[in-house]
Design a protein around this motif. Structure first.
Motif, PDB file in Angstrom:
ATOM      1  N   SER A  47       0.793  -1.335  -0.086  1.00 53.71           N
ATOM      2  CA  SER A  47      -0.212  -0.006  -0.111  1.00 53.71           C
ATOM      3  C   SER A  47       0.853   1.200   0.073  1.00 53.71           C
ATOM      4  CB  SER A  47      -0.951   0.061   1.199  1.00 53.71           C
ATOM      5  OG  SER A  47      -1.821  -1.218   1.027  1.00 53.71           O
TER       6      SER A  47
ATOM      7  N   LYS B 187       1.522   3.746  -7.624  1.00 51.79           N
ATOM      8  CA  LYS B 187       0.887   3.075  -8.445  1.00 51.79           C
ATOM      9  C   LYS B 187       1.657   2.571  -9.661  1.00 51.79           C
ATOM     10  CE  LYS B 187      -4.000   3.962  -7.840  1.00 51.79           C
ATOM     11  NZ  LYS B 187      -5.263   4.434  -8.583  1.00 51.79           N
TER      12      LYS B 187
ATOM     13  N   ARG C  46      -1.530  -4.723  -9.681  1.00 55.22           N
ATOM     14  CA  ARG C  46      -2.629  -3.675  -9.457  1.00 55.22           C
ATOM     15  C   ARG C  46      -2.910  -3.262  -8.085  1.00 55.22           C
ATOM     16  NH1 ARG C  46      -6.051  -6.736 -13.686  1.00 55.22           N
ATOM     17  NH2 ARG C  46      -6.679  -7.640 -11.631  1.00 55.22           N
ATOM     18  N   SER C  47      -3.143  -1.955  -7.931  1.00 51.41           N
ATOM     19  CA  SER C  47      -3.391  -1.682  -6.348  1.00 51.41           C
ATOM     20  C   SER C  47      -4.930  -2.463  -6.049  1.00 51.41           C
ATOM     21  CB  SER C  47      -3.696  -0.150  -6.330  1.00 51.41           C
ATOM     22  OG  SER C  47      -4.864   0.364  -7.388  1.00 51.41           O
ATOM     23  N   SER C  48      -5.717  -2.912  -6.758  1.00 48.74           N
ATOM     24  CA  SER C  48      -6.853  -3.786  -6.550  1.00 48.74           C
ATOM     25  C   SER C  48      -6.364  -4.995  -6.032  1.00 48.74           C
ATOM     26  CB  SER C  48      -7.889  -3.606  -7.492  1.00 48.74           C
ATOM     27  OG  SER C  48      -7.393  -4.317  -8.547  1.00 48.74           O
ATOM     28  N   ASP C  49      -5.300  -5.487  -6.256  1.00 43.72           N
ATOM     29  CA  ASP C  49      -4.916  -6.702  -6.113  1.00 43.72           C
ATOM     30  C   ASP C  49      -4.140  -6.898  -4.846  1.00 43.72           C
ATOM     31  OD1 ASP C  49      -5.877  -7.479  -8.366  1.00 43.72           O
ATOM     32  OD2 ASP C  49      -3.979  -7.445  -9.412  1.00 43.72           O
ATOM     33  N   ILE C  50      -3.937  -5.662  -4.066  1.00 48.74           N
ATOM     34  CA  ILE C  50      -3.155  -5.708  -2.836  1.00 48.74           C
ATOM     35  C   ILE C  50      -3.535  -6.815  -1.937  1.00 48.74           C
ATOM     36  CG2 ILE C  50      -2.433  -4.441  -0.941  1.00 48.74           C
ATOM     37  CD1 ILE C  50      -1.708  -2.217  -2.962  1.00 48.74           C
ATOM     38  N   GLU C  51      -4.882  -6.526  -1.436  1.00 48.73           N
ATOM     39  CA  GLU C  51      -5.380  -7.471  -0.543  1.00 48.73           C
ATOM     40  C   GLU C  51      -5.422  -8.964  -0.717  1.00 48.73           C
ATOM     41  OE1 GLU C  51      -9.674  -6.715   0.465  1.00 48.73           O
ATOM     42  OE2 GLU C  51      -9.160  -4.337   0.757  1.00 48.73           O
ATOM     43  N   CYS C  52      -5.526  -9.415  -1.994  1.00 46.84           N
ATOM     44  CA  CYS C  52      -5.567 -10.603  -2.520  1.00 46.84           C
ATOM     45  C   CYS C  52      -4.117 -11.223  -2.392  1.00 46.84           C
ATOM     46  CB  CYS C  52      -5.948 -10.979  -3.896  1.00 46.84           C
ATOM     47  SG  CYS C  52      -5.898 -12.594  -4.480  1.00 46.84           S
TER      48      CYS C  52
END
Length: 71
Positions: free
Chosen positions: A43, A47, A56-62
Motif C-alpha cells: 500500500s 501505482k 494492480r492496487s486492487s490486487d493488494i488484499e489478495c
C-alpha cells in the motif's frame, strides 16, 4: 471395557483445551502480522512502482492473503 480415553486428572482435558486455544491464538496473530506487513508494504508503494512489478492496487488484499497461505 477400555479406559484409555479417560483423563487421569479431572482438569487434564481442560488444560489441553486451554493450551490449544493459546496455540490457535498465537497462530492467528502470526498470520495477521504477515498479512498486515505485506498489505502495508504494498500500500505504501506508488501505482507506478506497483505497475513496474506487475501488481494492480486492487490486487493488494489478495496478494496479502496469498502471503499468509505461503507461510
Amino acid at each position: 471395557m477400555t479406559f484409555a480415553n479417560i483423563p487421569s486428572h479431572p482438569l487434564q482435558g481442560l488444560m489441553a483445551r486451554i493450551q490449544q486455544a493459546k496455540a490457535d491464538k498465537a497462530e492467528f496473530y502470526a498470520k495477521k502480522a504477515v498479512y498486515d506487513r505485506t498489505f502495508n508494504q504494498l500500500s505504501a508503494m506508488s501505482k507506478r512502482d506497483l505497475a513496474d512489478i506487475g501488481i494492480r492496487s486492487s490486487d493488494i488484499e489478495c496478494i496479502a492473503a496469498q502471503a499468509v497461505e505461503m507461510r
